[in-house]
Write a protein that holds these residues in place. Structure first.
Motif, PDB file in Angstrom:
ATOM      1  N   GLU A  47     -36.440 -36.446  31.589  1.00  0.00           N
ATOM      2  CA  GLU A  47     -38.000 -36.760  31.530  1.00  0.00           C
ATOM      3  C   GLU A  47     -38.175 -38.163  30.713  1.00  0.00           C
ATOM      4  N   VAL A  48     -37.393 -38.640  29.721  1.00  0.00           N
ATOM      5  CA  VAL A  48     -37.841 -40.023  29.406  1.00  0.00           C
ATOM      6  C   VAL A  48     -37.342 -41.061  30.155  1.00  0.00           C
ATOM      7  N   PHE A  49     -36.181 -40.701  30.932  1.00  0.00           N
ATOM      8  CA  PHE A  49     -35.561 -41.687  31.983  1.00  0.00           C
ATOM      9  C   PHE A  49     -36.531 -41.682  33.090  1.00  0.00           C
ATOM     10  N   ARG A  50     -37.025 -40.785  33.498  1.00  0.00           N
ATOM     11  CA  ARG A  50     -38.116 -40.915  34.636  1.00  0.00           C
ATOM     12  C   ARG A  50     -39.285 -41.908  34.008  1.00  0.00           C
ATOM     13  N   GLU A  51     -39.979 -41.719  32.954  1.00  0.00           N
ATOM     14  CA  GLU A  51     -40.887 -42.514  32.307  1.00  0.00           C
ATOM     15  C   GLU A  51     -40.279 -44.068  32.455  1.00  0.00           C
ATOM     16  N   LEU A  52     -39.150 -44.161  32.050  1.00  0.00           N
ATOM     17  CA  LEU A  52     -38.515 -45.614  31.951  1.00  0.00           C
ATOM     18  C   LEU A  52     -38.340 -46.018  33.366  1.00  0.00           C
ATOM     19  N   GLU A  53     -37.895 -45.142  34.308  1.00  0.00           N
ATOM     20  CA  GLU A  53     -37.804 -45.765  35.909  1.00  0.00           C
ATOM     21  C   GLU A  53     -39.287 -46.111  36.337  1.00  0.00           C
ATOM     22  N   GLU A  54     -40.348 -45.317  35.911  1.00  0.00           N
ATOM     23  CA  GLU A  54     -41.814 -45.912  36.237  1.00  0.00           C
ATOM     24  C   GLU A  54     -42.063 -47.166  36.003  1.00  0.00           C
ATOM     25  N   TYR A  55     -41.722 -47.391  34.653  1.00  0.00           N
ATOM     26  CA  TYR A  55     -42.159 -48.705  33.912  1.00  0.00           C
ATOM     27  C   TYR A  55     -41.255 -49.647  34.584  1.00  0.00           C
ATOM     28  N   LEU A  56     -39.963 -49.563  34.933  1.00  0.00           N
ATOM     29  CA  LEU A  56     -39.093 -50.441  35.634  1.00  0.00           C
ATOM     30  C   LEU A  56     -39.489 -50.748  36.952  1.00  0.00           C
ATOM     31  N   ASP A  57     -39.868 -49.689  37.774  1.00  0.00           N
ATOM     32  CA  ASP A  57     -40.655 -49.971  39.097  1.00  0.00           C
ATOM     33  C   ASP A  57     -41.970 -50.838  39.004  1.00  0.00           C
ATOM     34  N   CYS A  59     -42.320 -52.930  36.913  1.00  0.00           N
ATOM     35  CA  CYS A  59     -41.790 -54.512  36.702  1.00  0.00           C
ATOM     36  C   CYS A  59     -41.308 -55.017  38.068  1.00  0.00           C
ATOM     37  N   ASP A  60     -40.646 -54.189  38.563  1.00  0.00           N
ATOM     38  CA  ASP A  60     -40.142 -54.749  39.924  1.00  0.00           C
ATOM     39  C   ASP A  60     -41.231 -55.066  40.955  1.00  0.00           C
ATOM     40  N   SER A  61     -42.297 -54.428  40.936  1.00  0.00           N
ATOM     41  CA  SER A  61     -43.623 -54.737  41.631  1.00  0.00           C
ATOM     42  C   SER A  61     -44.024 -55.843  41.376  1.00  0.00           C
ATOM     43  N   VAL A  62     -44.294 -56.434  40.073  1.00  0.00           N
ATOM     44  CA  VAL A  62     -44.522 -57.574  39.616  1.00  0.00           C
ATOM     45  C   VAL A  62     -43.573 -58.834  40.011  1.00  0.00           C
ATOM     46  N   ASN A  63     -42.537 -58.333  39.849  1.00  0.00           N
ATOM     47  CA  ASN A  63     -41.360 -59.596  40.233  1.00  0.00           C
ATOM     48  C   ASN A  63     -41.604 -59.887  41.604  1.00  0.00           C
ATOM     49  N   SER A  64     -41.480 -58.818  42.650  1.00  0.00           N
ATOM     50  CA  SER A  64     -41.849 -58.795  43.924  1.00  0.00           C
ATOM     51  C   SER A  64     -43.224 -59.477  44.320  1.00  0.00           C
ATOM     52  N   MET A  65     -44.018 -59.355  43.706  1.00  0.00           N
ATOM     53  CA  MET A  65     -45.253 -60.241  43.907  1.00  0.00           C
ATOM     54  C   MET A  65     -44.987 -61.565  43.577  1.00  0.00           C
ATOM     55  N   HIS A  66     -44.293 -62.115  42.530  1.00  0.00           N
ATOM     56  CA  HIS A  66     -43.963 -63.350  42.243  1.00  0.00           C
ATOM     57  C   HIS A  66     -43.101 -63.869  43.515  1.00  0.00           C
TER      58      HIS A  66
END
Length: 92
Positions: A47-57, A59-66
Motif C-alpha cells: 500500500e505505501v509502496f503504491r503511494e510512492l509509485e504514484e508520487y514517482l509517476d 515526478c516522471d511526468s514533470v521530467n518528461s514535460m521538461h
C-alpha cells in the motif's frame, strides 16, 4: 526529406520509443534501479509502496514535460542555425 516528413505525419517516427542511451553505465544503473525498487517494495509494503509509485509517476511526468520542452527548443535552435547558415551562404 519527404520520407521523414511522411513518417512523422503518420506517427511512424517515434524516436523516444527507440532510444537506448549509449552511456557505458546505463544498463548497470537500470539493474540497480530494479533491485532497489524491489527492496523498497519489501520494506514499505504494497500500500505505501503504491503511494510512492504514484508520487514517482508524477515526478516522471514533470521530467518528461521538461525533456519535451528541451527537445523542442533544441530542434528550433538547430533549424534556426540552418536558416542562418543558408541565408548567409555566398553564391559562386
Amino acid at each position: 526529406m519527404t520520407a521523414i516528413l511522411e513518417a512523422l505525419y503518420r506517427g511512424k517516427l517515434q524516436p523516444d520509443m527507440t532510444i537506448v542511451p549509449s552511456h557505458p553505465e546505463y544498463r548497470s544503473a537500470c539493474k540497480q534501479v530494479t533491485a532497489e525498487t524491489q527492496q523498497w517494495r519489501e520494506r514499505l509494503g504494497e500500500e505505501v509502496f503504491r503511494e510512492l509509485e504514484e508520487y514517482l509517476d508524477l515526478c516522471d511526468s514533470v521530467n518528461s514535460m521538461h525533456v519535451e520542452a528541451a527537445f523542442i527548443e533544441g530542434f528550433k535552435l538547430g533549424a534556426n542555425l540552418l536558416i542562418e547558415v543558408m541565408s548567409n551562404r555566398e553564391t559562386s
